[in-house]
Design a protein around this motif. Sequence first.
Motif, PDB file in Angstrom:
ATOM      1  N   PRO A   1       0.825  -1.206   0.000  1.00 22.55           N
ATOM      2  CA  PRO A   1       0.000   0.000   0.000  1.00 22.55           C
ATOM      3  C   PRO A   1       0.866   1.266   0.000  1.00 22.55           C
ATOM      4  O   PRO A   1       1.818   1.371   0.771  1.00 22.55           O
ATOM      5  N   MET A   2       0.521   2.189  -0.871  1.00 22.55           N
ATOM      6  CA  MET A   2       1.198   3.487  -0.872  1.00 22.55           C
ATOM      7  C   MET A   2       0.826   4.222   0.410  1.00 22.55           C
ATOM      8  O   MET A   2      -0.310   4.166   0.865  1.00 22.55           O
ATOM      9  N   MET A   3       1.796   4.890   1.019  1.00 20.14           N
ATOM     10  CA  MET A   3       1.505   5.795   2.133  1.00 20.14           C
ATOM     11  C   MET A   3       2.303   7.041   1.835  1.00 20.14           C
ATOM     12  O   MET A   3       3.453   7.161   2.215  1.00 20.14           O
ATOM     13  N   ARG A   4       1.717   7.940   1.096  1.00 20.44           N
ATOM     14  CA  ARG A   4       2.478   9.069   0.595  1.00 20.44           C
ATOM     15  C   ARG A   4       1.821  10.392   0.925  1.00 20.44           C
ATOM     16  O   ARG A   4       0.607  10.537   0.866  1.00 20.44           O
ATOM     17  N   LEU A   5       2.675  11.349   1.310  1.00 18.88           N
ATOM     18  CA  LEU A   5       2.237  12.707   1.597  1.00 18.88           C
ATOM     19  C   LEU A   5       2.679  13.611   0.452  1.00 18.88           C
ATOM     20  O   LEU A   5       3.845  13.569   0.061  1.00 18.88           O
ATOM     21  N   VAL A   6       1.747  14.387  -0.086  1.00 19.34           N
ATOM     22  CA  VAL A   6       2.119  15.377  -1.085  1.00 19.34           C
ATOM     23  C   VAL A   6       2.005  16.751  -0.441  1.00 19.34           C
ATOM     24  O   VAL A   6       0.936  17.156  -0.013  1.00 19.34           O
ATOM     25  N   GLN A   7       3.150  17.414  -0.337  1.00 20.68           N
ATOM     26  CA  GLN A   7       3.153  18.773   0.195  1.00 20.68           C
ATOM     27  C   GLN A   7       3.212  19.730  -0.971  1.00 20.68           C
ATOM     28  O   GLN A   7       3.986  19.522  -1.894  1.00 20.68           O
ATOM     29  N   GLY A   8       2.430  20.781  -0.896  1.00 18.12           N
ATOM     30  CA  GLY A   8       2.519  21.765  -1.956  1.00 18.12           C
ATOM     31  C   GLY A   8       1.853  23.033  -1.491  1.00 18.12           C
ATOM     32  O   GLY A   8       0.822  22.992  -0.818  1.00 18.12           O
TER      33      GLY A   8
ATOM     34  N   ALA B   1     -10.739  -0.406 -10.173  1.00 14.32           N
ATOM     35  CA  ALA B   1     -10.997  -0.259  -8.740  1.00 14.32           C
ATOM     36  C   ALA B   1     -11.658   1.095  -8.453  1.00 14.32           C
ATOM     37  O   ALA B   1     -11.934   1.868  -9.368  1.00 14.32           O
ATOM     38  N   GLN B   2     -11.912   1.353  -7.166  1.00 11.99           N
ATOM     39  CA  GLN B   2     -12.545   2.613  -6.764  1.00 11.99           C
ATOM     40  C   GLN B   2     -11.573   3.499  -5.992  1.00 11.99           C
ATOM     41  O   GLN B   2     -10.652   3.007  -5.342  1.00 11.99           O
ATOM     42  N   ALA B   3     -11.852   4.807  -6.030  1.00  9.79           N
ATOM     43  CA  ALA B   3     -11.065   5.758  -5.247  1.00  9.79           C
ATOM     44  C   ALA B   3     -12.009   6.623  -4.421  1.00  9.79           C
ATOM     45  O   ALA B   3     -13.121   6.920  -4.855  1.00  9.79           O
ATOM     46  N   ALA B   4     -11.569   6.994  -3.203  1.00 15.91           N
ATOM     47  CA  ALA B   4     -12.354   7.897  -2.364  1.00 15.91           C
ATOM     48  C   ALA B   4     -11.525   9.146  -2.114  1.00 15.91           C
ATOM     49  O   ALA B   4     -10.322   9.058  -1.862  1.00 15.91           O
ATOM     50  N   ILE B   5     -12.170  10.319  -2.223  1.00 15.28           N
ATOM     51  CA  ILE B   5     -11.471  11.583  -1.981  1.00 15.28           C
ATOM     52  C   ILE B   5     -12.146  12.233  -0.791  1.00 15.28           C
ATOM     53  O   ILE B   5     -13.333  12.553  -0.850  1.00 15.28           O
ATOM     54  N   MET B   6     -11.420  12.448   0.266  1.00  9.72           N
ATOM     55  CA  MET B   6     -12.020  13.016   1.459  1.00  9.72           C
ATOM     56  C   MET B   6     -11.389  14.358   1.831  1.00  9.72           C
ATOM     57  O   MET B   6     -10.173  14.507   1.818  1.00  9.72           O
TER      58      MET B   6
ATOM     59  N   ALA C   1      -9.627   1.028  -3.579  1.00  8.97           N
ATOM     60  CA  ALA C   1      -8.198   0.718  -3.650  1.00  8.97           C
ATOM     61  C   ALA C   1      -7.332   1.945  -3.393  1.00  8.97           C
ATOM     62  O   ALA C   1      -6.117   1.847  -3.297  1.00  8.97           O
ATOM     63  N   LEU C   2      -7.980   3.120  -3.280  1.00  6.01           N
ATOM     64  CA  LEU C   2      -7.197   4.340  -3.036  1.00  6.01           C
ATOM     65  C   LEU C   2      -8.016   5.311  -2.190  1.00  6.01           C
ATOM     66  O   LEU C   2      -9.169   5.599  -2.505  1.00  6.01           O
ATOM     67  N   ALA C   3      -7.411   5.805  -1.117  1.00  2.00           N
ATOM     68  CA  ALA C   3      -8.046   6.854  -0.322  1.00  2.00           C
ATOM     69  C   ALA C   3      -7.175   8.100  -0.414  1.00  2.00           C
ATOM     70  O   ALA C   3      -5.987   8.058  -0.102  1.00  2.00           O
ATOM     71  N   VAL C   4      -7.771   9.207  -0.875  1.00  2.00           N
ATOM     72  CA  VAL C   4      -7.050  10.471  -0.939  1.00  2.00           C
ATOM     73  C   VAL C   4      -7.587  11.337   0.184  1.00  2.00           C
ATOM     74  O   VAL C   4      -8.794  11.501   0.332  1.00  2.00           O
ATOM     75  N   ILE C   5      -6.689  11.876   1.003  1.00  2.00           N
ATOM     76  CA  ILE C   5      -7.105  12.714   2.121  1.00  2.00           C
ATOM     77  C   ILE C   5      -6.516  14.099   1.908  1.00  2.00           C
ATOM     78  O   ILE C   5      -5.294  14.261   1.845  1.00  2.00           O
ATOM     79  N   ASP C   6      -7.376  15.090   1.765  1.00  2.00           N
ATOM     80  CA  ASP C   6      -6.874  16.442   1.490  1.00  2.00           C
ATOM     81  C   ASP C   6      -6.726  17.236   2.780  1.00  2.00           C
ATOM     82  O   ASP C   6      -7.462  17.042   3.728  1.00  2.00           O
ATOM     83  N   GLU C   7      -5.759  18.157   2.769  1.00  4.75           N
ATOM     84  CA  GLU C   7      -5.539  19.057   3.895  1.00  4.75           C
ATOM     85  C   GLU C   7      -5.331  18.288   5.186  1.00  4.75           C
ATOM     86  O   GLU C   7      -6.046  18.406   6.158  1.00  4.75           O
ATOM     87  N   GLN C   8      -4.306  17.532   5.152  1.00  2.70           N
ATOM     88  CA  GLN C   8      -3.974  16.571   6.189  1.00  2.70           C
ATOM     89  C   GLN C   8      -3.864  17.145   7.594  1.00  2.70           C
ATOM     90  O   GLN C   8      -4.152  16.466   8.561  1.00  2.70           O
ATOM     91  N   HIS C   9      -3.452  18.424   7.719  1.00  2.50           N
ATOM     92  CA  HIS C   9      -3.177  18.877   9.086  1.00  2.50           C
ATOM     93  C   HIS C   9      -4.408  18.854   9.973  1.00  2.50           C
ATOM     94  O   HIS C   9      -4.311  19.031  11.160  1.00  2.50           O
TER      95      HIS C   9
ATOM     96  N   LEU D   1      -3.133   8.469  -0.101  1.00  2.20           N
ATOM     97  CA  LEU D   1      -2.462   9.678  -0.581  1.00  2.20           C
ATOM     98  C   LEU D   1      -2.950  10.841   0.268  1.00  2.20           C
ATOM     99  O   LEU D   1      -4.145  11.099   0.336  1.00  2.20           O
ATOM    100  N   VAL D   2      -2.023  11.498   0.922  1.00  5.12           N
ATOM    101  CA  VAL D   2      -2.374  12.581   1.817  1.00  5.12           C
ATOM    102  C   VAL D   2      -1.849  13.877   1.224  1.00  5.12           C
ATOM    103  O   VAL D   2      -0.712  13.916   0.764  1.00  5.12           O
ATOM    104  N   MET D   3      -2.681  14.912   1.207  1.00  4.30           N
ATOM    105  CA  MET D   3      -2.225  16.176   0.609  1.00  4.30           C
ATOM    106  C   MET D   3      -2.298  17.293   1.632  1.00  4.30           C
ATOM    107  O   MET D   3      -3.300  17.459   2.306  1.00  4.30           O
ATOM    108  N   THR D   4      -1.225  18.046   1.755  1.00  3.00           N
ATOM    109  CA  THR D   4      -1.262  19.147   2.716  1.00  3.00           C
ATOM    110  C   THR D   4      -0.702  20.415   2.110  1.00  3.00           C
ATOM    111  O   THR D   4       0.224  20.381   1.311  1.00  3.00           O
TER     112      THR D   4
END
Length: 689
Positions: free
Chosen positions: A286-293, A315-320, A389-397, A421-424
């Motif tokens: 499983p990917m466990m990745r943080l995208v900072q930008g 597969a399916q993806a969820a964006i939260m 198969a993929l969970a994207v979490i936005d604004e991780q903090h 995938l975590v985005m902050t």
Amino acid sequence: MPVAPEDPVTRLSGVGPALAARLEKLGVRTVQDLVLLLPARYEDRTRVLPIGALRPGQRAVIEGEVLLTEVVRRRRPMLVVAFGDTTGMLTLRFFHFNARQQESLARGTRLRCFGEVRAGQRGLEIVHPEYQRADGPGGTEDEALTPVYPGTEGLTQARLRQLVRMAMRALGDSLPELLPPGALAGRGLPSLDDALRLLHHPPPDADLAALEGGSHPARRRLALEELLAHQLAMRALRHQARRKPAWPLPGGPLVERFIDSLPFTLTGAQRRVVAEVRRDLAAREPMMRLVQGDVGSGKTVVAAVAALQAVASGAQAAIMAPTELLAEQHYTNFRAWLEPLGVDVAWLSGSLPAAQRRDACARIASGEAAVAVGTHALFQEGVEFARLALAVIDEQHRFGVHQRLALTDKGTRAGRRPHQLVMTATPIPRTLAMATYADLDTSVIDELPPGRGEVRTVAMPESRRAEVITRIREACAAGRQAYWVCPLVEESDQLQAQAAEDTATLLAETLPELAIGLVHGRMKPAGKEQVMRAFKAGEIQLLVATTVIEVGVDVPRASLMIIENAERMGLAQLHQLRGRVGRGSDDSSCVLLYKPPLSPAATTRLAAMRETNDGFRIARTDLELRGPGEVLGVRQTGLLALKVADLARDAALMPQVRELADALLQRHPETVAGLERRWIGAATRYGQV
Ligand code: ADP
Ligand code: MG
């Protein structure tokens, strides 16, 4: 029976349940915790100073004779002692005293006193000095600096010192050295034993500034060990999370088609990060990745590419996202991007009417909706994905380490864990990221899309409001749009909404020719969305808003932002708010209205905003002002209960910590458990997920 490091403090003689409860407030449960309770500062009581040489503000030991003792009756009685040596005299003052104390301070008594010297009305004085009789010639002076421990109610410094001494003695050499000797010698760091002895009992010539400032090798050694323990704990967590395989997502032509269909080309940084994400997704782990930008760096499209790679792999993806507004915006974007490609996107939030919710859940459960966008509601009871198969979490903090892992846990089906995938948008320095996101790989989007106009930032006292109104009038007349962000009312949503409504009314009176809209946190999501949509469509020219627009809202034509009471807002928040403008090609401005006088911290914040648009620089200043705990949010780091290390100061140790963690896992895996127990304790905050 000898005392073991992990025995409870009650094993020490004289420590009962009441004292243990007080120690617990200091985070001290075991005997080992007690010796790891480090002094917050030190006092030099090794030298007796002549009274004649004292200066106000000094903390000093003096020795002399009681010249006169009297009780002065003001509103409350006060014990006043005139005290002198051969060089001068001063006053000792007691607001709390008893008869016995008064007697013991009889004229002619020789005392040694310690306290902070201050300037009183009639010369120097010390209020409530510590004192003891000093009979006989030249009493003994302390031979070490005196440690001052972090205090708690019901525990005197004297008692704490005695407890630490007792714990040190009881443990003797039963406190094991857990770092390999090579690791210490090579870095010029002392052994655990030497470090603790020095810290609790520093010789008079020890470097006080280094001890208190944290740069002393003894302190750094402990910080290194503690950060190492946390690093190992987080890696263990990651390891555990990754034991379950993920669905490998090789993608397909759909992904390229999407990238080609975009109205822009990806920046170099986006391309690099997209490649990293796609490589991760194709793997079995499983990917466990943080995208900072930085704000506006274009993280959403990266998330969309990732989602499509899942879809293209069947597969399916969820964006939260953490707020409805932000989630709604992602939903709008994803739909606009993905539906033309034949991908069904579902929407799920807490406020969805039951029938619509049922429908969304059914489409998610059947797999008809390949992508689901929403808030926390995505991962609540009753939501079943056909093949997530993929969970994207936005604004991780806004989410904690635990929450994050719990989410992917919920998404686990048939023993397969979704990629994460975590985005902050809170970019933090690399070393700090190493410490706080050790469970994640990180990618950085360090480039903004081209063709963005400049954002010029000015700060003005609110007395210049009229000028600001003129600017809005002119900007809107020229076809531009503006935001007016209302002051923060911390105590209440209600008051904040009220303030925003009042401001909107006032601005409508002053600027009757403009179409003015209002959004605040107390509005229903549908109402908010309607206003935002109208603003996006250009039907509203001036949007009055509370800080609900802080995160993520994207309206390229808005190029003027006014922030009221900017002096009350944090730097990260100001930067996020400002990130709402400068998204189009027009040059934009941000006006920070403030109410004078400015505090020094507010001055620094506003200056930082004027000087730079670079989120990394802003984050660095913010870290200096507030410290990592605040900036990153309590729940998220799990590192706030650090005993010794200080992330602001010790993050520089992180490359060494990582190296040591690798070495330890390879060559001395048997020490890992001991390190985690010593520094994190049995009730690990990283816990089981
Ligand atoms: P953030 O990183 O703050 O989430 P967004 O993903 O909302 O930023 O992107 C901000 C804006 O930039 C959006 O309008 C988006 O469509 C646009 N954008 C993203 N990438 C590019 C690019 N490579 N070139 C031009 N515009 C882009
Ligand atoms: Mg965003």
